[in-house]
Design a protein around this motif. Structure first.
Motif, short mmCIF file in Angstrom:
data_model
loop_
_atom_site.label_atom_id
_atom_site.label_comp_id
_atom_site.label_asym_id
_atom_site.label_seq_id
_atom_site.Cartn_x
_atom_site.Cartn_y
_atom_site.Cartn_z
N ALA A 61 41.07 39.25 46.38
CA ALA A 61 42.51 39.12 46.63
C ALA A 61 42.87 39.71 47.99
CB ALA A 61 43.29 39.80 45.52
N VAL A 62 42.33 40.92 48.27
CA VAL A 62 42.64 41.56 49.55
C VAL A 62 42.12 40.71 50.70
CG1 VAL A 62 42.26 43.59 50.96
CG2 VAL A 62 42.71 43.85 48.54
N ASN A 63 40.88 40.23 50.55
CA ASN A 63 40.31 39.38 51.59
C ASN A 63 41.13 38.13 51.81
OD1 ASN A 63 37.96 40.67 52.57
ND2 ASN A 63 37.03 40.35 50.59
N MET A 64 41.63 37.58 50.71
CA MET A 64 42.42 36.36 50.82
C MET A 64 43.69 36.61 51.62
SD MET A 64 43.47 33.88 47.72
CE MET A 64 45.20 33.77 47.40
N VAL A 65 44.36 37.71 51.29
CA VAL A 65 45.61 38.01 52.00
C VAL A 65 45.35 38.26 53.48
CG1 VAL A 65 47.49 39.66 52.20
CG2 VAL A 65 46.76 38.88 49.95
N ILE A 66 44.35 39.12 53.76
CA ILE A 66 44.04 39.41 55.17
C ILE A 66 43.63 38.12 55.88
CG2 ILE A 66 42.56 40.69 56.76
CD1 ILE A 66 42.27 42.83 54.67
N GLY A 67 42.75 37.35 55.24
CA GLY A 67 42.25 36.13 55.86
C GLY A 67 43.35 35.14 56.14
#
Lengths: 385, 322
Positions: free
Chosen positions: A195-201
């Motif tokens: 989820a964090v990677n998705m938001v940052i990405g």
């Protein structure tokens, strides 16, 4: 005789002939239709659902916690080769030459107290019940049991361990409970990291793609530099700087894997932003935020979702890997990786301790890869029938 | 001239250059000037890649103009920021060429048509918005049930109607039609064109109509401008240009219009244009058309012809005239 109907007569607009009877199928329904017609994807989804139930609800149904240890009952396998005891119960010899008393249903009753030890003849006598004794003979391995008269007791049947369904580890902890907690932690780490990677990405890639030009060039070179160094090395370095524990592993995984996501989103935004519908939104006067949230991101959601589902298994594997090499989840917290790590010490004698967590890791990886694969096909409008 | 109340759009020396690699530029639009009066239609024609669409997109400020002025309804909008431009956006809208690419596949027709209303905060509540969209749908010949559907469920003609509804819901004064019919079936083209004409009569709309179908332009336009390699080479009233095309390029274009009568078609001498359109990165010096012009002389290769009035109201940029 039937009345002749003039087929060429004008019909009123908006009348019965114009009614649309079929229910419109939304995009999501369309995707689900294609997804559910792919057996592997559906299988993956079912496995994920079962694993979630196993990880979330499971611990409520087991009497043991992940750190409840009973060293007297360490290294007991799920299926035991037992010897009949004089009174109808069974005896099990552990690899450490202890004798465990097992009842007829396979419940462990406890370890027999050691009596006289004759190390010269390699015989140990264990008093059994009040008046009986059994003798452990370890002159030849594997050890055997003799009754009070010195006769060798024949090995009996195999019996399922009913106290610890999947056996215990080297500290006498229930492997089933630890698997549940371990799966829980592994999935949690993976979901949060994804989820964090998705938001940052999405943010990074979205900004880079939408602004374009020099900003895009600089932001993408940074991504290139990050991705030239193996991500594993990064995660290890980050973990070295941080403390052991759940939070730090989430931080380590979250701060690295967004690179792929940023690339995917940037590519999507780059190709979408010159499409006519985005141009139309700009001539209308829609704000940049509205263009991003209503036009660009929803249309890029397909590849984003696929990337996320593919990212989850790699995050799980990375977490397991780090725990395996000892810089992941701190003990006594269980994770699939720490369980594998614990098991390697006694791999020869107790292989089940390694196989069970490894099997769960495999299942998770398979399931997410299948689902990711299915999603990619389902979201590809070119495959639409 | 600027104060002329009857002029809605005035474009002066509009230039749009796109930088490409190696410090070179694509001369998409070069020094184009025209005016459109209220309630009139200017047709812009030319072959693919001549800069018609770039011109339209610069006028509506999707592309930032390199130089020149765009005056809409007495206001110079050339250098307004996108924020300052917002109130003026209501006055001009655009209908796009490809009804498949110009509608967001993830939005319902209701959301698509209501997008301009939301961007300009026109409706107070959802009910009012729904009502306006339903009214607009009715006007473009769709019904209210279509509002909850997605664009991909419609045919090309229906999609284009949705696109038109989106452009017209703000009641703009100027509508830029960027080849609105070239992606449609011939049978649908007439429907859409007639609908646009009816809207023009009812709402006194002004059209900048871009097309490469000359017969259609003749049907809809009051004035016609012919573009070649980013430049306006001829402009005059519609009937005049079809009766007396002056520029060799216009003559070539007109001779390439198919004639439905085969007997007449055989009689027609074929004066079509030879060769390909040169690269807009390095447009030919002098008259840009000299590489393909059958009447090219020495000075065409060096001297740039100016747009001059060859006969009253008929402007042409060619050394043959004036």
């Amino acid at each position: 005789m039937q009345e002749v109907i003039n087929k060429w007569e004008r019909i009123e607009l908006g009348g019965e002939a114009e009614r649309l009877y079929s229910k419109p199928r939304s995009f999501a329904e369309d995707v689900w239709f294609r997804f559910s017609h792919k057996p592997t994807a559906l299988l993956g989804l079912i496995i994920i659902a079962l694993l979630l139930v196993f990880a979330i609800a499971g611990p409520y149904f087991t009497p043991y916690g992940y750190d409840d240890q009973n060293t007297k009952l360490a290294n007991i396998p799920p299926v035991m080769q037992v010897y009949p005891a004089p009174d109808g119960n069974f005896l099990y010899i552990t690899k450490a030459l202890k004798i465990i008393e097992v009842d007829k249903d396979g419940h462990l009753l406890g370890q027999l107290k050691k009596g006289k030890d004759n190390s010269k003849e390699k015989i140990t006598v264990f008093p059994y019940k009040d008046d009986m004794t059994v003798t452990l003979d370890y002159t030849v391995m594997p050890a055997t049991i003799r009754d009070a008269d010195g006769n060798r007791i024949e090995k009996g049947k195999s019996i399922w361990n009913h106290t610890y369904l999947l056996g215990t580890d080297h500290l006498g902890r229930d492997i089933l409970s630890r698997l549940m907690y371990g799966t829980r932690i592994s999935l949690l780490v993976a979901f949060i990291a994804a989820a964090v990677n998705m938001v940052i990405g999405i943010f990074y890639g979205g900004i880079s793609g939408y602004l374009g030009g020099r900003t895009d060039a600089i932001m993408m070179r940074i991504v290139d530099i990050i991705s030239t160094i193996p991500l594993t090395l990064y995660v290890i370095l980050i973990k070295v700087c941080l403390d052991d524990g759940f939070l730090s592993i989430v931080i380590a995984l979250s701060s690295v894997y967004w690179v792929d996501m940023a690339r995917v989103v940037r590519g999507q935004v780059l190709s979408l932003k010159n499409q006519e519908f985005v141009m139309a939104a700009r001539t209308i006067g829609s704000s940049t935020l509205s263009i991003l949230t209503n036009h660009l991101i929803p249309n890029a959601m397909g590849p984003i979702l696929v990337t996320v589902t593919m990212l989850i298994p790699s995050a799980i594997f990375m977490e397991a890997f780090m725990s395996f090499i000892g810089i992941g989840i701190a003990p006594p917290l269980a994770s699939l990786g720490t369980m594998c790590n614990d098991a390697t010490e006694a791999l020869r004698t107790n292989p089940y301790q390694l196989f069970l967590p490894a099997l769960v890791i495999c299942l998770i990886m398979f399931a997410f890869n299948f689902v990711g694969d299915g999603l990619r096909d389902a979201l590809d409008p070119k495959l639409k029938k | 001239m600027d104060n002329d109340q009857s002029v809605l759009l005035k474009v002066e020396n509009l230039t749009k250059h796109f930088p490409v690699s190696g410090n070179r530029v694509v001369h998409a639009v070069d020094d184009v000037s025209f005016t459109i009066k209220k309630g009139k239609t200017l047709g812009l024609v030319g072959e693919s890649g001549c800069g018609k669409s770039s011109c339209a997109r610069t006028v509506i400020r999707i592309y930032e103009p390199t130089s020149g002025r765009i005056i809409l309804d007495g206001t110079d909008i050339t250098n307004l920021s996108q924020k300052e431009l917002l109130p003026h956006r209501r006055k001009m809208q655009m209908i796009f060429q490809d009804p498949y690419a110009s509608l967001n596949a993830r939005m319902t027709v209701q959301d698509i048509i209501a997008e301009p209303l939301r961007a300009h905060h026109i409706c107070k509540n959802k009910a009012e918005e729904r009502e306006m969209v339903a009214e607009m749908l009715h006007q473009v010949g769709l019904n209210q049930e279509h509002a909850s559907r997605y664009a991909h469920e419609f045919s090309g003609g229906q999609r284009q109607r949705v696109g038109i509804a989106r452009a017209l819901i703000l009641h703009p004064q100027l509508v830029i039609c960027d080849e609105p019919i070239s992606a449609l079936d011939v049978s649908i083209q007439a429907q859409v064109i007639n609908m646009l004409r009816i809207f023009q009569e009812e709402q006194e709309l002004t059209y900048l109509f871009i097309a490469h179908d000359l017969s259609m332009v003749r049907y809809v336009s009051d004035d016609v401008g012919v573009m070649y390699l980013g430049q306006l080479v001829e402009k005059c009233e519609t009937d005049e240009i079809y009766a007396h095309p002056l520029h060799p390029y216009t003559q070539g274009l007109l001779s390439s219009v198919p004639i439905p009568d085969p007997v007449l078609a055989r009689k027609k001498e074929n004066a079509g244009i030879a060769g390909d359109i040169p690269s807009p990165i390095d447009p030919p010096a002098g008259c840009r058309f000299h590489t393909r012009c059958p009447y090219a002389e020495k000075r065409c290769e060096t001297e740039v012809p100016a747009l001059k009035e060859a006969s009253p109201g008929h402007f042409v940029s060619c050394h043959k005239f004036g």
